[in-house]
Design an enzyme around this catalytic site. Sequence first.
Site, PDB file in Angstrom:
ATOM      1  N   GLY A  45       0.717  -0.963   0.020  1.00 13.35           N
ATOM      2  CA  GLY A  45      -0.157   0.070  -0.086  1.00 13.35           C
ATOM      3  C   GLY A  45       0.919   1.286   0.119  1.00 13.35           C
ATOM      4  N   GLN A  50       3.261   9.953   1.847  1.00 19.95           N
ATOM      5  CA  GLN A  50       4.404   9.516   1.767  1.00 19.95           C
ATOM      6  C   GLN A  50       5.482   9.801   0.668  1.00 19.95           C
ATOM      7  OE1 GLN A  50       2.586   5.414   2.330  1.00 19.95           O
ATOM      8  NE2 GLN A  50       4.373   4.921   3.496  1.00 19.95           N
ATOM      9  N   CYS A  92       6.207  -0.309   7.460  1.00 21.93           N
ATOM     10  CA  CYS A  92       5.664   0.817   6.661  1.00 21.93           C
ATOM     11  C   CYS A  92       6.888   1.277   5.722  1.00 21.93           C
ATOM     12  CB  CYS A  92       5.709   1.811   7.830  1.00 21.93           C
ATOM     13  SG  CYS A  92       5.104   3.410   7.123  1.00 21.93           S
ATOM     14  N   LEU A  93       6.773   1.746   4.537  1.00 21.36           N
ATOM     15  CA  LEU A  93       7.656   1.982   3.721  1.00 21.36           C
ATOM     16  C   LEU A  93       8.456   3.295   4.206  1.00 21.36           C
ATOM     17  CD1 LEU A  93       5.920   1.368   0.189  1.00 21.36           C
ATOM     18  CD2 LEU A  93       7.809  -0.030   1.212  1.00 21.36           C
ATOM     19  N   HIS A 134      -4.205   1.020   7.581  1.00 26.54           N
ATOM     20  CA  HIS A 134      -2.816   1.820   7.717  1.00 26.54           C
ATOM     21  C   HIS A 134      -2.674   2.861   6.759  1.00 26.54           C
ATOM     22  CE1 HIS A 134       1.757   0.973   7.926  1.00 26.54           C
ATOM     23  NE2 HIS A 134       1.584   1.833   7.057  1.00 26.54           N
ATOM     24  N   GLU A 135      -3.413   2.684   5.807  1.00 27.07           N
ATOM     25  CA  GLU A 135      -3.292   3.715   4.510  1.00 27.07           C
ATOM     26  C   GLU A 135      -4.089   5.129   5.065  1.00 27.07           C
ATOM     27  OE1 GLU A 135      -0.801   3.458   3.003  1.00 27.07           O
ATOM     28  OE2 GLU A 135      -0.595   1.326   2.887  1.00 27.07           O
ATOM     29  N   HIS A 138      -2.488   7.204   7.453  1.00 26.49           N
ATOM     30  CA  HIS A 138      -1.625   7.947   6.941  1.00 26.49           C
ATOM     31  C   HIS A 138      -2.250   9.447   6.612  1.00 26.49           C
ATOM     32  CE1 HIS A 138       2.477   6.086   6.612  1.00 26.49           C
ATOM     33  NE2 HIS A 138       1.936   4.918   6.097  1.00 26.49           N
TER      34      HIS A 138
END
Length: 180
Positions: A45, A50, A92-93, A134-135, A138
């Site tokens: 995702g 980000q 997480c990226l 999670h997204e 963000h």
Amino acid sequence: MVREILVWPHPVLKQKALPVELVDDSVRELIRDMFESMNEAEGVGLAAPQIGVLKRVIVLDTSSKQPHLKPVAMVNPEILEVEGSYVYKEGCLSVPGEAEDVERPAKVTVRYLDEQGQPQTLTAEGLLATAVQHETDHLNGIMFVDHISSLKRELIRKRMKKLQSYRAERDHDEPRAEAR
Ligand code: GNR
Ligand code: NI
């Protein structure tokens, strides 16, 4: 175009993203860039903040773990209903190399606009349910590390600081191939 992914605690990652007024070509281009960036980083995702864009846009692709599911882009996602509880070891990226257990609802129903600007509703379970939450976090300036103990979070903060200073030193002497 593959875009650089910001590393926590970058200040942009703490800000709330703004709703998209109109799903036009610029939003579709953003979605394309997000898919490319997510795929290159091998994530499941990605949220627009980000890559430094404070718009309410997310992309998801859990097909490596959930082969029956297709990649999806969501504009202005809203979680309507949640059910149950599920613990997943999240990464997480924007927090590279770290993973910690996070408990969230197991099943979510989300309403969003698709790439054509059409309203859609999706019910997700398993990794996709975790990833949607999670997204959407963000988009509200919340990171998975905000769901773990402060002790773990502060250890991760130190490791991110080291990683960033290592990267700054490396990029000072040897610029990234794509930046040359
Ligand atoms: O690639 C990712 N993997 C992942 C694993 C468990 C729970 C959530 C995620 S999302 C993450 C990509 C990312 O950082 N999205 O914001
Ligand atoms: Ni993330």
